[in-house]
Design an enzyme around this catalytic site. Structure first.
Site, PDB file in Angstrom:
ATOM      1  N   ASP A  24      -2.524  -0.971  14.088  1.00 52.70           N
ATOM      2  CA  ASP A  24      -2.487  -0.262  12.813  1.00 52.70           C
ATOM      3  C   ASP A  24      -2.430   1.206  13.195  1.00 52.70           C
ATOM      4  OD1 ASP A  24      -4.622  -0.185   9.808  1.00 52.70           O
ATOM      5  OD2 ASP A  24      -2.847   0.975  10.420  1.00 52.70           O
TER       6      ASP A  24
ATOM      7  N   LEU B 254      -2.394   4.097  11.671  1.00 52.44           N
ATOM      8  CA  LEU B 254      -3.330   5.048  11.074  1.00 52.44           C
ATOM      9  C   LEU B 254      -4.019   4.371   9.892  1.00 52.44           C
ATOM     10  CD1 LEU B 254      -4.052   7.886  11.939  1.00 52.44           C
ATOM     11  CD2 LEU B 254      -2.645   8.762  10.103  1.00 52.44           C
TER      12      LEU B 254
ATOM     13  N   ASP C  83       0.848  -1.202   0.000  1.00 47.50           N
ATOM     14  CA  ASP C  83       0.000   0.000   0.000  1.00 47.50           C
ATOM     15  C   ASP C  83       0.880   1.247   0.000  1.00 47.50           C
ATOM     16  OD1 ASP C  83      -2.232  -1.588   0.226  1.00 47.50           O
ATOM     17  OD2 ASP C  83      -2.284  -1.480   2.423  1.00 47.50           O
TER      18      ASP C  83
ATOM     19  N   GLU D  56       2.903  -1.085   9.712  1.00 45.95           N
ATOM     20  CA  GLU D  56       3.993  -0.406   8.982  1.00 45.95           C
ATOM     21  C   GLU D  56       5.354  -1.041   9.204  1.00 45.95           C
ATOM     22  OE1 GLU D  56       1.213   2.073   7.320  1.00 45.95           O
ATOM     23  OE2 GLU D  56       3.305   1.718   6.769  1.00 45.95           O
TER      24      GLU D  56
END
Ligand code: P6P
Length: 338
Positions: free
Chosen positions: A114, A116, A63, A93
């Site tokens: 997660d 954000l 992503d 991330e």
């Protein structure tokens, strides 16, 4: 008027119910609330800081990473790894598990998060969120093992989310109901605003990205057609809402009553959403609020993860609608086999 009740006061009162508690969970949740304040402050000013837009690379999922994703991840990592309450963390991330440095004290918890979610909405100032799940480290040695990291959601001892919207709200449960705290900048505190949240037993809303219906598994489109038809009193006033931000869509459906659906497709046979730090923590919250969460075949909280960034099909919300979705998937799978 109810007396002002900060999240810290709420946590201390919850802690008293557990005589064996050493205060680590209270400390951990306090640090998560701190991270939420810091991230919320950056999100609220995003348009004024150089944190909008893409970071120019993709994450382990492929992503496109937003600058605010990186900032939020850095804040969560820094606050948690220095808290003295975690043995390891897993972040959307971060490709691998992250453990505290040698200088930082370790604690008994494993945190999946997660930092954000919904980042494609950041530049349009649409609500986004942070999601977290908390486990106890269970392996006997100080080593971090798969046994510690890949626990099923039913082993969660706490989970929650922060929704950065019209206000910043932290919603969490430690197994004793779901409680919502709204950030008051005047006090710099999260104050109890939603005590004991229960998902209303009405399905007012269905949330799905219907641009993909032709790619869904057999039964999924028929499920949506059933509830859209309004042929039953339960669905008489149903409407659709799709923000495209998981935390915002699920939060609204918990408060108003509704079902959220992100099925697998032939291109994404395991779905899009991640088990460890999106679906399992939200499933824990919604079950604590009286709802349910499934892949369409399996209860989300019963899935033992194989990998850190594993994706799962996701149906979450009112218990009746999740069960109805499962029945449609089962019925159409049988038809296919006949
Ligand atoms: P689609 C955001 O990118 C996200 O991960 C979730 O927050 C959201 O529910 C979903 O993807 C939206 O996916 O395919 O509709 O863009």
């Amino acid at each position: 008027m109810e007396p002002i009740r900060t999240i810290h006061r709420h946590l201390l009162e919850q802690e008293k119910k557990h005589p064996e508690a050493a205060g680590d969970f209270t400390q951990l949740m306090g640090q998560i609330a701190l991270a939420a304040k810091i991230i919320g402050n950056s999100v609220n000013k995003a348009g004024l800081l150089d944190v909008l837009g893409g970071a120019g690379h993709t994450n382990v999922q492929g992503d496109a990473v937003q600058k605010l994703d990186i900032l939020a991840n850095t804040i969560m990592k820094d606050v948690l790894l220095r808290s003295g309450t975690v043995a390891a963390i897993v972040s959307e991330e971060e490709e691998e598990v992250v453990i505290p440095s040698a200088e930082d004290p370790r604690g008994p918890y494993i945190v999946h998060f997660d930092p954000l979610d919904g980042s494609t909405n950041i530049d349009a100032n649409v609500s986004i969120g942070t999601i977290f799940g908390i486990y106890r480290k269970i392996s006997p040695t100080s080593e971090i093992t798969d046994e510690d990291i890949l626990q099923p959601g039913r082993s969660l001892i706490g989970a929650g989310y922060v929704v950065y919207g019209a206000s910043t709200m932290l919603v969490f449960s430690s197994g004793d109901g779901v409680h919502g705290f709204t950030y008051d900048p005047a006090y710099g505190e999260f104050l109890l605003s939603h005590r004991d949240i229960r998902i209303p037993d009405v399905c007012k809303i269905y949330s799905a990205n219907e641009s993909r219906t032709t790619h869904w598994p057999p039964g999924a489109e028929e499920f949506i057609a059933h509830i859209k038809s309004r042929s039953e009193p339960r669905y008489r006033n149903i409407t659709t809402r799709w923000i495209g931000s998981l935390v915002a869509d699920v939060h609204r459906n918990i408060l108003y009553g509704g079902v959220f659906l992100y099925p697998e497709t032939e291109n994404d046979p395991t779905g899009k959403l991640r088990l460890l730090y999106e679906c399992a923590p939200l499933a824990y919250i919604v079950e604590q609020a009286g709802g349910a969460a499934s892949t369409g075949k399996l209860r989300i909280l019963d899935i033992v993860p194989d990998t850190l960034h594993q994706r799962v099909p996701f149906c979450i919300g009112n218990r009746d609608e999740v069960a109805l979705y499962e029945s449609y998937i089962a019925e159409f799978a049988k038809k296919l086999q006949a």
